[in-house]
Scaffold this active site. Structure first.
Site, short mmCIF file in Angstrom:
data_model
loop_
_atom_site.label_atom_id
_atom_site.label_comp_id
_atom_site.label_asym_id
_atom_site.label_seq_id
_atom_site.Cartn_x
_atom_site.Cartn_y
_atom_site.Cartn_z
CG ASN A 198 -6.55 -0.42 1.31
OD1 ASN A 198 -5.86 0.00 0.39
ND2 ASN A 198 -6.03 -0.88 2.44
CB CYS A 217 -0.95 0.01 1.18
SG CYS A 217 -2.13 -1.34 1.12
CG HIS A 262 -3.00 3.82 2.08
ND1 HIS A 262 -3.52 3.37 0.89
CD2 HIS A 262 -3.04 2.76 2.93
CE1 HIS A 262 -3.86 2.10 1.02
NE2 HIS A 262 -3.58 1.71 2.25
O1 UT7 Z 1 -3.68 -0.78 3.66
C1 UT7 Z 1 -2.84 -1.46 4.55
C2 UT7 Z 1 -3.04 -0.97 5.89
N1 UT7 Z 1 -4.22 -1.55 6.46
C3 UT7 Z 1 -4.80 -0.95 7.48
O2 UT7 Z 1 -4.39 0.10 7.86
C4 UT7 Z 1 -5.95 -1.66 8.15
C5 UT7 Z 1 -5.86 -1.43 9.63
N2 UT7 Z 1 -6.87 -2.13 10.40
C6 UT7 Z 1 -8.18 -1.80 10.38
O3 UT7 Z 1 -8.58 -0.95 9.61
C7 UT7 Z 1 -9.12 -2.45 11.36
O4 UT7 Z 1 -8.36 -3.17 12.30
C8 UT7 Z 1 -10.16 -3.40 10.71
C9 UT7 Z 1 -11.17 -2.57 9.96
C10 UT7 Z 1 -9.46 -4.35 9.75
C11 UT7 Z 1 -10.89 -4.21 11.76
O5 UT7 Z 1 -11.49 -3.38 12.72
P1 UT7 Z 1 -11.34 -3.73 14.27
O6 UT7 Z 1 -12.11 -2.73 15.00
O7 UT7 Z 1 -9.88 -3.81 14.56
O8 UT7 Z 1 -12.09 -5.11 14.37
P2 UT7 Z 1 -11.53 -6.56 14.76
O9 UT7 Z 1 -10.70 -7.11 13.65
O10 UT7 Z 1 -10.91 -6.50 16.08
O11 UT7 Z 1 -12.88 -7.40 14.82
C12 UT7 Z 1 -13.90 -7.07 15.76
C13 UT7 Z 1 -15.05 -8.05 15.59
C14 UT7 Z 1 -14.65 -9.52 15.66
O12 UT7 Z 1 -15.67 -10.18 16.38
P3 UT7 Z 1 -15.46 -10.58 17.92
O13 UT7 Z 1 -14.25 -11.47 17.94
O14 UT7 Z 1 -15.24 -9.27 18.64
O15 UT7 Z 1 -16.73 -11.25 18.25
C15 UT7 Z 1 -14.67 -9.98 14.23
O16 UT7 Z 1 -14.96 -11.35 14.09
O17 UT7 Z 1 -15.69 -7.89 14.32
C16 UT7 Z 1 -15.81 -9.15 13.67
N3 UT7 Z 1 -15.69 -8.95 12.23
C17 UT7 Z 1 -16.74 -8.66 11.43
N4 UT7 Z 1 -18.05 -8.55 11.67
C18 UT7 Z 1 -18.86 -8.21 10.63
C19 UT7 Z 1 -14.54 -8.93 11.48
N5 UT7 Z 1 -14.84 -8.65 10.21
C20 UT7 Z 1 -16.19 -8.48 10.15
C21 UT7 Z 1 -17.07 -8.15 9.10
N6 UT7 Z 1 -18.39 -8.04 9.38
N7 UT7 Z 1 -16.65 -7.93 7.83
#
Ligand code: UT7
Length: 324
Positions: A281, A118, A251
């Protein structure tokens, strides 16, 4: 003593695939266990463009490049080099950049790809600037082009909802005046964090799966710290503060990260170019796509100071300051 060679940005272009897939489409048509509410709240994403079979990394890059050349009024035959930042080349080789040369009818000059995930566009911008400052090229196309949809594991809802496809391009030319053009670029990478955002399998080995894997929370944590450092570095190198910046063209991974960086710079929301809501993204394409949009709709104007920053797999990260 002769004047130093300074690099200006004279053209912008972009290409987005025809097909638009909304968050609701992902949940309803693609059967992914997700919701518009979850995706919007966590990321700011509302939809993404997904490439069809005839929309390749090279074809999208060539279209974005054509637009950048048209904008600048430069013919492809005058271009000395093509640099394509991509993590999703159509083939291991030839490079996308040389395929773009062929699409544009170029029979001179050189082209190569840059792999920095990225952060690729910032890396390509820095590389092009250095080539130009060392006298090896006067007109360079710098392109970010990606078909991340072909790298996604569509059964992994934690990653497949985050990305989209597209291409963005800029034309760089020598001849900027003092204090104009690319003021500085700042690149970093740290391979110790390679396991938090990567593509599994082996390149060019069709028997192994090749899917993007990400520990989202960990990447988020690194992004906040490292992007902040890269922005400070760019400002310090030029004796500037956040108040001097007219536009941030970051980005586009997550609206929460973008808003965090804007807050750090005390930049109001209307000084930040945001496309993540409509493009998701698009990796290395995200900055040039956003810049293309903001230049063409008249937000970013000649003389404006533009700050770019990106972080991606590797980890790689960096920043750039450009006086348009
Ligand atoms: O371009 C390269 C750089 N990339 C980035 O900068 C990405 C950086 N990271 C992020 O943007 C965020 O961490 C994410 C958007 C990827 C995720 O957000 P988060 O607030 O960190 O969520 P998480 O991964 O900790 O997941 C929270 C919950 C989980 O459920 P439990 O374990 O709390 O019950 C996941 O299973 O959300 C659940 N989950 C979803 N639910 C509905 C994960 N993906 C989804 C989904 N729909 N698509």
């Amino acid at each position: 003593m002769s004047d130093p060679i300074r690099v200006r940005l004279t053209g912008v272009g972009g290409y987005l695939p025809r097909d638009v897939v909304t968050n609701d489409d992902l949940a309803r048509k693609f059967g992914i266990e997700t919701s518009d509410e979850w995706i919007r709240t966590r990321t700011g994403i509302g939809q993404r463009h997904i490439a069809s079979g005839d929309e390749t990394t090279a074809s999208m890059a060539a279209e974005a490049a054509r637009q950048a050349l048209d904008y600048a009024g430069v013919d492809a035959s005058q271009v000395d080099a093509v640099l394509v930042a991509t993590a999703t080349p159509d083939q291991v080789f030839p490079a996308v950049a040389v395929q773009v040369q062929a699409c544009l009818g170029m029979t001179a000059g050189f082209g190569f790809d840059i792999s920095a995930a990225c952060s690729g566009f910032v890396y390509a911008l820095a590389t092009a600037t250095a080539l130009m400052q060392s006298g090896q090229a006067n007109k360079v196309l710098v392109i970010g082009s990606e078909v991340f949809s072909r790298l996604l594991d569509w059964t992994d809802r934690s990653t497949c909802v985050l990305f989209g496809d597209g291409a963005g391009a800029v034309l760089l030319e020598t001849g900027a005046g003092e204090g104009e053009g690319v003021l500085s670029t700042h690149l970093h990478s740290d391979g110790r964090t390679g396991d938090i955002l990567y593509v599994d399998g082996a390149a060019g080995c069709p028997s192994t799966s090749q899917h993007l894997r990400m520990q989202g929370r960990e990447v988020f944590r690194h992004a906040v710290v490292k992007l902040s450092q890269a922005v400070d570095e760019a400002l310090e190198a030029n004796g500037l503060t956040g108040q001097d910046i007219q536009w941030m063209v970051p980005h586009q991974a997550n609206l929460r990260i973008i808003e965090g960086m804007a807050k750090k710079l005390a930049l109001p929301a209307d000084r930040v170019v945001v496309t993540v809501d409509r493009h998701a993204n698009t990796s290395a394409a995200s900055i040039p796509l956003a810049l293309n949009e903001a230049v063409r709709d008249g937000r970013v104007r000649k003389g404006d100071l533009v700050l770019m920053e990106a972080l991606g797999g590797g980890l790689t990260w960096g920043s750039a300051l450009i006086r348009m």
